[in-house]
Write an enzyme that holds these catalytic residues in place. Structure first.
Site, PDB file in Angstrom:
ATOM      1  N   PRO A   1       0.858  -1.071   0.123  1.00 50.21           N
ATOM      2  CA  PRO A   1       0.086   0.138  -0.095  1.00 50.21           C
ATOM      3  C   PRO A   1       0.971   1.286   0.012  1.00 50.21           C
ATOM      4  CG  PRO A   1      -0.872  -1.646   1.700  1.00 50.21           C
ATOM      5  CD  PRO A   1       0.331  -1.768   1.037  1.00 50.21           C
ATOM      6  N   GLU A   2       0.300   2.194  -0.707  1.00 49.46           N
ATOM      7  CA  GLU A   2       1.230   3.491  -0.861  1.00 49.46           C
ATOM      8  C   GLU A   2       0.313   4.467  -0.177  1.00 49.46           C
ATOM      9  OE1 GLU A   2       2.388   4.111  -4.887  1.00 49.46           O
ATOM     10  OE2 GLU A   2       2.700   2.409  -5.408  1.00 49.46           O
TER      11      GLU A   2
END
Length: 293
Positions: free
Chosen positions: A2-3
């Site tokens: 996840p960013e």
């Protein structure tokens, strides 16, 4: 992994359940995730009110009334789900079933509001740690992180200064968390496409000969802002494991202009190019060789 937009989406989902509520009970169902839990992990959480829930880069930070901070990282496959006092979640139109194997429910928090916050992580690359707020800036996991890309201090001049003497590619510089915090492969590809800059371009070319920001630095900062804000509004991108706290998928992946579109016609109006993919620093890079210079 996840960013920033995915982590910010999770933060906003957890905020109503956690902020202002007390952790009545904390439970760890194994001795470790990516790292072992501290021996006093549970003791430092139970009975504490969450006074604020923030984010730094890809980390979630829950401020506690005691002066401690609960640092949380999703890892590769971590997700939170919130169950309200009635035992229900509130999935929306994009709802997909989560991982149903409760053997991967590794941490749970029972809040004074009656809600339960549960962390599920099949791959166990996530981690949690309780840190005193007074020494947070010295925490090795956070120390050295660059500016927040949506923060007020991140502008063309700052980015140009950070890249001025770099001999790496522009994409590699943007993935360096010391240059700017929270960007990952997907959003770097998207921002470079929108700014019409080649991922192979030398990072130092963001600065002019006098050291100030070149015009392309301004275009890039604007593109980073645009793509991150749009992704947050869409609930992030769900390619494999990302889910919002309600169980919904993010849907920004449907708005990708270049990422994962190898062989498709370039989406820049009037451009006659085709999206290409190549491996750069071990990551897949998607770009249009015609309009990204």
């Amino acid at each position: 992994m996840p960013e920033l937009p995915e982590v910010e989406t999770v933060r906003r989902g957890l905020q109503p359940a956690m902020e202002g509520a007390t952790i009545v009970r904390a439970e760890t169902r194994r001795k470790d995730l990516r790292f072992p839990f501290q021996t006093d992990f549970v003791a430092r959480l139970e009975g504490q009110t969450v006074t604020g829930l923030g984010r730094r880069a890809k980390y979630l930070l829950a401020d506690l009334a005691s002066g401690d901070v609960l640092l949380m990282h999703l890892g590769m496959s971590g997700s939170f789900r919130v169950i309200d006092a009635a035992g229900a979640t509130a999935p929306g139109d994009c709802h997909h079933p989560r991982n149903e194997d409760r053997a991967h429910d590794h941490v749970s928090f029972t809040m004074s509001s009656g809600a339960s916050v549960i962390f599920n992580d099949p791959r166990r690359f996530g981690y949690m740690k309780v840190i005193a707020r007074t020494v947070l800036n010295d925490e090795p996991l956070l120390k050295g992180l660059g500016p927040e890309p949506l923060g007020n201090e991140f502008d063309a001049a700052m980015l140009a200064r950070a890249c001025r003497d770099k001999k790496t590619s522009l994409k590699a510089a943007l993935l360096d968390q010391r240059v700017v915090a929270g960007l990952g492969n997907i959003y770097v590809c998207e921002a470079l496409f929108r700014a019409h800059l080649s991922p192979r371009r030398l990072a130092a070319t963001l600065a002019s000969k006098t050291g100030g920001p070149a015009d392309r630095a301004g275009r890039l900062v604007e593109a980073i802002h645009d793509v991150l804000n749009q992704a947050i509004k869409a609930g992030g991108s769900s390619l494999r494991d990302h889910r919002q706290t309600t169980g919904e998928l993010g849907y920004f992946q449907h708005s990708f202009r270049v990422y994962d579109r190898e062989g498709e016609k370039c989406r820049t109006p009037t451009c006659r190019g085709t999206v290409k993919r190549f491996t750069q620093n071990g990551r897949s890079t998607f770009w249009c060789p015609v309009c990204q210079k």
